[in-house]
Each structure stands twice: as structure tokens, then as C-alpha cells.
Design an enzyme around this catalytic site. Sequence first.
Site, PDB file in Angstrom:
ATOM      1  N   THR A  12      76.202  11.458 -48.393  1.00 47.55           N
ATOM      2  CA  THR A  12      76.373  10.641 -47.230  1.00 47.55           C
ATOM      3  C   THR A  12      78.257  10.656 -47.844  1.00 47.55           C
ATOM      4  O   THR A  12      78.223  10.926 -49.488  1.00 47.55           O
ATOM      5  CB  THR A  12      75.953   8.644 -48.014  1.00 47.55           C
ATOM      6  N   ASP A  13      78.950   9.988 -47.137  1.00 40.04           N
ATOM      7  CA  ASP A  13      80.761  10.129 -47.557  1.00 40.04           C
ATOM      8  C   ASP A  13      80.284   7.941 -48.486  1.00 40.04           C
ATOM      9  O   ASP A  13      81.748   8.462 -49.089  1.00 40.04           O
ATOM     10  CB  ASP A  13      81.252   9.500 -46.444  1.00 40.04           C
ATOM     11  N   GLU A  14      79.422   7.629 -48.999  1.00 42.02           N
ATOM     12  CA  GLU A  14      79.171   6.575 -49.470  1.00 42.02           C
ATOM     13  C   GLU A  14      79.956   7.029 -51.362  1.00 42.02           C
ATOM     14  O   GLU A  14      80.116   6.433 -52.136  1.00 42.02           O
ATOM     15  CB  GLU A  14      78.665   5.836 -49.374  1.00 42.02           C
ATOM     16  N   TYR A  24      72.662   2.671 -54.091  1.00 42.29           N
ATOM     17  CA  TYR A  24      72.315   3.834 -53.616  1.00 42.29           C
ATOM     18  C   TYR A  24      73.258   4.961 -53.599  1.00 42.29           C
ATOM     19  O   TYR A  24      72.572   5.852 -53.346  1.00 42.29           O
ATOM     20  CB  TYR A  24      73.040   3.313 -51.246  1.00 42.29           C
ATOM     21  N   LYS A  66      72.798   8.853 -54.503  1.00 44.10           N
ATOM     22  CA  LYS A  66      73.249  10.256 -54.161  1.00 44.10           C
ATOM     23  C   LYS A  66      74.068  10.345 -54.412  1.00 44.10           C
ATOM     24  O   LYS A  66      74.434  12.224 -54.155  1.00 44.10           O
ATOM     25  CB  LYS A  66      73.748   9.681 -52.358  1.00 44.10           C
TER      26      LYS A  66
HETATM   27  P1  NAD Z   1      65.838   7.177 -43.078  1.00 50.04           P
HETATM   28  O1  NAD Z   1      65.701   5.221 -44.108  1.00 50.04           O
HETATM   29  O2  NAD Z   1      65.713   6.088 -41.777  1.00 50.04           O
HETATM   30  O3  NAD Z   1      64.773   7.736 -43.617  1.00 50.04           O
HETATM   31  C1  NAD Z   1      64.577   8.008 -44.244  1.00 50.04           C
HETATM   32  C2  NAD Z   1      63.186   9.115 -44.840  1.00 50.04           C
HETATM   33  O4  NAD Z   1      62.986   9.343 -45.306  1.00 50.04           O
HETATM   34  C3  NAD Z   1      62.035   7.988 -43.777  1.00 50.04           C
HETATM   35  O5  NAD Z   1      61.084   8.656 -43.039  1.00 50.04           O
HETATM   36  C4  NAD Z   1      60.640   7.869 -45.560  1.00 50.04           C
HETATM   37  O6  NAD Z   1      59.696   7.721 -44.861  1.00 50.04           O
HETATM   38  C5  NAD Z   1      61.597   9.235 -46.078  1.00 50.04           C
HETATM   39  N1  NAD Z   1      61.381   8.994 -47.408  1.00 50.04           N
HETATM   40  C6  NAD Z   1      61.712   8.490 -47.937  1.00 50.04           C
HETATM   41  N2  NAD Z   1      61.009   8.463 -49.261  1.00 50.04           N
HETATM   42  C7  NAD Z   1      60.334   9.325 -49.484  1.00 50.04           C
HETATM   43  C8  NAD Z   1      59.817  10.273 -50.557  1.00 50.04           C
HETATM   44  N3  NAD Z   1      59.955   9.678 -51.280  1.00 50.04           N
HETATM   45  N4  NAD Z   1      59.201  10.794 -50.016  1.00 50.04           N
HETATM   46  C9  NAD Z   1      58.495  11.683 -48.251  1.00 50.04           C
HETATM   47  N5  NAD Z   1      59.566  10.877 -47.850  1.00 50.04           N
HETATM   48  C10 NAD Z   1      60.091  10.154 -48.215  1.00 50.04           C
HETATM   49  O7  NAD Z   1      67.271   7.226 -43.554  1.00 50.04           O
HETATM   50  P2  NAD Z   1      68.320   7.580 -42.784  1.00 50.04           P
HETATM   51  O8  NAD Z   1      69.947   7.015 -42.368  1.00 50.04           O
HETATM   52  O9  NAD Z   1      67.666   8.555 -41.939  1.00 50.04           O
HETATM   53  O10 NAD Z   1      69.178   8.789 -43.685  1.00 50.04           O
HETATM   54  C11 NAD Z   1      68.799  10.380 -43.957  1.00 50.04           C
HETATM   55  C12 NAD Z   1      69.152  11.063 -44.735  1.00 50.04           C
HETATM   56  O11 NAD Z   1      71.023  10.866 -44.718  1.00 50.04           O
HETATM   57  C13 NAD Z   1      69.320  10.230 -46.044  1.00 50.04           C
HETATM   58  O12 NAD Z   1      69.364  11.182 -47.251  1.00 50.04           O
HETATM   59  C14 NAD Z   1      70.971   9.516 -46.540  1.00 50.04           C
HETATM   60  O13 NAD Z   1      71.075   9.298 -47.549  1.00 50.04           O
HETATM   61  C15 NAD Z   1      71.682  10.182 -45.425  1.00 50.04           C
HETATM   62  N6  NAD Z   1      72.569   9.554 -44.933  1.00 50.04           N
HETATM   63  C16 NAD Z   1      72.815   8.623 -43.506  1.00 50.04           C
HETATM   64  C17 NAD Z   1      73.466   8.262 -43.382  1.00 50.04           C
HETATM   65  C18 NAD Z   1      73.193   6.803 -41.757  1.00 50.04           C
HETATM   66  O14 NAD Z   1      74.739   6.490 -41.577  1.00 50.04           O
HETATM   67  N7  NAD Z   1      72.028   6.438 -41.912  1.00 50.04           N
HETATM   68  C19 NAD Z   1      74.393   8.674 -43.427  1.00 50.04           C
HETATM   69  C20 NAD Z   1      75.419   9.629 -43.780  1.00 50.04           C
HETATM   70  C21 NAD Z   1      73.913   9.963 -44.848  1.00 50.04           C
HETATM   71  O1  DAU Z   2      78.451   5.737 -44.849  1.00 45.52           O
HETATM   72  C1  DAU Z   2      77.350   6.755 -44.864  1.00 45.52           C
HETATM   73  C2  DAU Z   2      76.068   5.593 -44.964  1.00 45.52           C
HETATM   74  O2  DAU Z   2      76.242   4.379 -43.632  1.00 45.52           O
HETATM   75  C3  DAU Z   2      74.870   5.879 -45.166  1.00 45.52           C
HETATM   76  O3  DAU Z   2      74.946   6.674 -46.023  1.00 45.52           O
HETATM   77  C4  DAU Z   2      73.618   5.057 -45.401  1.00 45.52           C
HETATM   78  O4  DAU Z   2      72.167   5.295 -45.463  1.00 45.52           O
HETATM   79  C5  DAU Z   2      74.096   3.898 -44.270  1.00 45.52           C
HETATM   80  O5  DAU Z   2      72.983   2.909 -44.057  1.00 45.52           O
HETATM   81  C6  DAU Z   2      75.400   3.446 -44.226  1.00 45.52           C
HETATM   82  O6  DAU Z   2      75.394   2.635 -45.603  1.00 45.52           O
HETATM   83  P1  DAU Z   2      76.143   1.039 -44.978  1.00 45.52           P
HETATM   84  O7  DAU Z   2      76.506   0.172 -45.605  1.00 45.52           O
HETATM   85  O8  DAU Z   2      77.692   1.423 -43.901  1.00 45.52           O
HETATM   86  O9  DAU Z   2      75.723   0.515 -43.350  1.00 45.52           O
HETATM   87  P2  DAU Z   2      74.966  -0.490 -43.296  1.00 45.52           P
HETATM   88  O10 DAU Z   2      74.659  -0.544 -42.133  1.00 45.52           O
HETATM   89  O11 DAU Z   2      74.685  -1.397 -43.569  1.00 45.52           O
HETATM   90  O12 DAU Z   2      76.737  -1.484 -42.992  1.00 45.52           O
HETATM   91  C7  DAU Z   2      77.512  -0.884 -42.244  1.00 45.52           C
HETATM   92  C8  DAU Z   2      78.819  -2.788 -42.137  1.00 45.52           C
HETATM   93  O13 DAU Z   2      78.168  -3.977 -41.818  1.00 45.52           O
HETATM   94  C9  DAU Z   2      78.789  -2.830 -43.645  1.00 45.52           C
HETATM   95  O14 DAU Z   2      80.363  -2.849 -44.036  1.00 45.52           O
HETATM   96  C10 DAU Z   2      77.898  -3.902 -44.322  1.00 45.52           C
HETATM   97  C11 DAU Z   2      77.544  -4.676 -42.602  1.00 45.52           C
HETATM   98  N1  DAU Z   2      77.145  -5.080 -42.517  1.00 45.52           N
HETATM   99  C12 DAU Z   2      75.373  -5.002 -42.302  1.00 45.52           C
HETATM  100  C13 DAU Z   2      74.691  -5.702 -42.335  1.00 45.52           C
HETATM  101  C14 DAU Z   2      73.144  -5.257 -42.576  1.00 45.52           C
HETATM  102  C15 DAU Z   2      77.119  -6.797 -42.310  1.00 45.52           C
HETATM  103  O15 DAU Z   2      77.821  -7.409 -42.239  1.00 45.52           O
HETATM  104  N2  DAU Z   2      75.856  -7.641 -41.902  1.00 45.52           N
HETATM  105  C16 DAU Z   2      74.978  -7.198 -41.842  1.00 45.52           C
HETATM  106  O16 DAU Z   2      73.663  -7.874 -41.525  1.00 45.52           O
END
Ligand code: NAD
Ligand code: DAU
Length: 353
Positions: free
Chosen positions: A134-136, A159, A163
Site C-alpha cells: 500500500t501507499d500508506e 495497519y 504493511k
Molecule cells: P480485503 O480485506 O478485502 O481481503 C483480504 C483477504 O485476505 C480476505 O479474503 C481474507 O479472507 C484474506 N485473509 C486475511 N487474513 C488471512 C490469513 N491469515 N490467511 C489467509 N487469508 C487471509 O483486502 P483488500 O482490500 O482486497 O486488499 C488486498 C491487499 O491489497 C492487502 O494486502 C492490502 O494491504 C492491499 N491494498 C489494498 C488497497 C485497498 O484500497 N483496498 C490498496 C492498496 C493495497
Molecule cells: O491507500 C491505500 C489504502 O486505502 C489501503 O492500503 C487500505 O487497505 C484501504 O483500506 C484504504 O485505506 P484508507 O484508510 O484510506 O481507506 P478508508 O476507505 O477506510 O477511508 C478513506 C478515507 O475516508 C479516509 O480519509 C478516512 C475517511 N472515512 C472512512 C470511513 C470508513 C470517513 O470519513 N468515514 C468513514 O466511515
Amino acid sequence: MSSTHAILVTGGAGFIGSHVVRRLVRRYPTYKIVNYDALTYAGNLDNLTDISSASNYAFEKGDINDMDHVVRTLHKHNINGIIHLAAESHVDRSIEDPLSFVRTNVLGTTSMLEAFRRYRKDTGIEGKFYHVSTDEVYGELGDTGYFTEKTPYSPRSPYSASKASSDHFVRAYHATYGLPVVISNCSNNYGPNQFPEKLIPLMIHNIRKGIPLPVYGEGANIRDWLYVEDHAEAIDLIYHEGRPGETYNIGGDSEWKNIDLVRTLCKLMDEKTGRLLGSSEELIHFVKDRAGHDHRYAIDFSKLKNELGWTPAADFIEGLSKTIDWYLANDAWVERVTDGSYKEYYERQYGEK
Ligand code: NAD
Ligand code: DAU
């Protein structure tokens, strides 16, 4: 040893993972795609019903921390390479329970690396370990500037710290054991099948139900949004063509202030549901800010663009519109995932159901 190219995708039942699995299954009929997932609250095999009976797809239920099971699974399917997405992914949950993020993201990733190292040693297979991050990890930006691959790590939530730590272990396995690894660091994804704890699906769900829209702080934080299928395309490309030992940033070139994004969602929802224009906006409710809330993320993805020719394809409003349509058409999916433990989480996080 079979000559089929076999990829183990961890976390393939989750949001991004399911789009990656679908893309690989459809695009590479001669490959074998094995989805390894523990099916936590975030994992849902319903995300993959359309490809679950494909002959080049297999599902293995398992935990990434169970190294013996991972090694057995690698042997069973003659795996060539790994795309590792399994993680705990929600920042708010990491604030509530940081240790589960250390267990899954740090120990789980290291366990996957060790399993793959041992398996490669036993079999002589030369495949890649691709870690999806992630970019975080880079921390937060002020109102200007971009994260590049050289930006120093400065994670600020449990988180992002977990990562960042996993990224360091991946690089350590490259330097120490010569494991051919590649890492990508991506911005916020949105699209179908995202669990409604994240901003966009949560707001769509609440607008639909006519319940308050909890905007943290003043809604002034900025995120860069990428349509999930564009991320899946980048992952496919980096898995095949990314250079071992390298990192690639992935971004959407689509920065939005949270409050502007929520207002846009309200407007689109009013239009699509035939409500009086402006009525959903009345649900906006400013709530206590997230602890350590990162101000802004923005990605410089010129390395990926220049080296591998990737750019995001989706226009943000079109992507948002498609996403809303998917949620409106998939009530049963939403009902299933917002049952039981979701209600308990929602109450803990927002103080209401
Ligand atoms: P998600 O939470 O939707 O899915 C996570 C998956 O991992 C689920 O299917 C869960 O069952 C599985 N999992 C969790 N713990 C496990 C374990 N111990 N063993 C096996 N499986 C397990 O996540 P996502 O949003 O699809 O993100 C996927 C990846 O991409 C993550 O590594 C996240 O850090 C990264 N990422 C997400 C975003 C985003 O915006 N969602 C952005 C950048 C990077
Ligand atoms: O940047 C990549 C990341 O983006 C991924 O690595 C993470 O897995 C993914 O969850 C996401 O993280 P954020 O914290 O940015 O996403 P989230 O959707 O939780 O929140 C987006 C923005 O909205 C953030 O500034 C917090 C705000 N927010 C979020 C929720 C859930 C609210 O204002 N209200 C809310 O209820």
C-alpha cells in the site's frame, strides 16, 4: 512436474484478490490459478461464483500463518509463483486491534516468504514472490507532492506499520536469500465487491438505507482513487514483467477530498434511485476524526508507466457510477456481508447499527 504455469494467489476471496483471480483465470486459460484464503470476515467465495467452476481454478482454504499447509499446497499444485494479497486491510480495525495486524500482515507474510523459500529449495522452481502493498507505508503528504518509490517509509497507523514491516521482510528475503521478489504500493481502490467498512461502499450502503453518513473530522483528507480492475491489470503486468528486487507505485491520478467525494456519491445516488436531488446530502454527519488520520496520499506512478506502459483506464465518475450500479444490483451480497459481525463492528466503530 507439470509444465502448466501455476500461480498461488493469497487473499483471492477478498476485494482486490477476487478481481485479480478472475482476471488471471479468464486471461490465461493454460495457467492454473490457486486461490489460498482463510475466509476471514473479509473473504467471500460469492465474489468468485462466475469463475469457480473454471477448469484452471482451484480454491484452498488455509491460513498464511500455517507454513506446513502452505508448503503442502505449493507442492500439491506445482506452484511456480505467488501473488500475495492476504492481509488485514482496514485502518480503523487496526486501531482497535493492532496485534491481529501484526499476526497476519507481518508474521503471515514472513511465513509465506519462508514457505516459498523452502519450497523453491526442494523443487528448484524459479518463480517470483509478488507482494501487494500500500501507499500508506510512506506516511502522509501535505497539500503538495507525491509518493515515489524512493520516498522514505513513515507509517503512522498500526495497519500501515504492519504493511511497512512486511515490505521490509520481503526485501530482506531478496537481499539475504536471493528470493526473486517484487513489490507494488498502491493507492485507494474502489469498485464492486468491496466490504462496506471502507469509505465508498459504506456510504453507498448508508445512503441506500437512509442512515447517517459518518464523515471523519471535517472531511478534508485527500485520497487518490483507483478502479479495482485497473489495479488487477497492473498486478498482472508486474507479476509477468516486473523486475526482481524492484518496487512499483500504482495510482489512479484521481485525488478527491473526502467530503467532495461523499457529496458526489449522494448526488449520483439521488439520480439513480429517483430521490429528490439533495436529499441524501442531508444524511452527512461529521463525526470524531480517526486517530492519526493521514492527511493526503498521492502517487507518482511514472516508473510503472515508463517501464511497463501501464496507466489507469477508468474515469473516476464512470467507475463510481458502475460501482454504485453493482451495489444496487447485488442486494443479496450486501445483506449477507452486513449481517452478524458487521453489525457488531458498526456499533463499536460508529456507536449505532
Ligand atoms: P480485503 O480485506 O478485502 O481481503 C483480504 C483477504 O485476505 C480476505 O479474503 C481474507 O479472507 C484474506 N485473509 C486475511 N487474513 C488471512 C490469513 N491469515 N490467511 C489467509 N487469508 C487471509 O483486502 P483488500 O482490500 O482486497 O486488499 C488486498 C491487499 O491489497 C492487502 O494486502 C492490502 O494491504 C492491499 N491494498 C489494498 C488497497 C485497498 O484500497 N483496498 C490498496 C492498496 C493495497
Ligand atoms: O491507500 C491505500 C489504502 O486505502 C489501503 O492500503 C487500505 O487497505 C484501504 O483500506 C484504504 O485505506 P484508507 O484508510 O484510506 O481507506 P478508508 O476507505 O477506510 O477511508 C478513506 C478515507 O475516508 C479516509 O480519509 C478516512 C475517511 N472515512 C472512512 C470511513 C470508513 C470517513 O470519513 N468515514 C468513514 O466511515
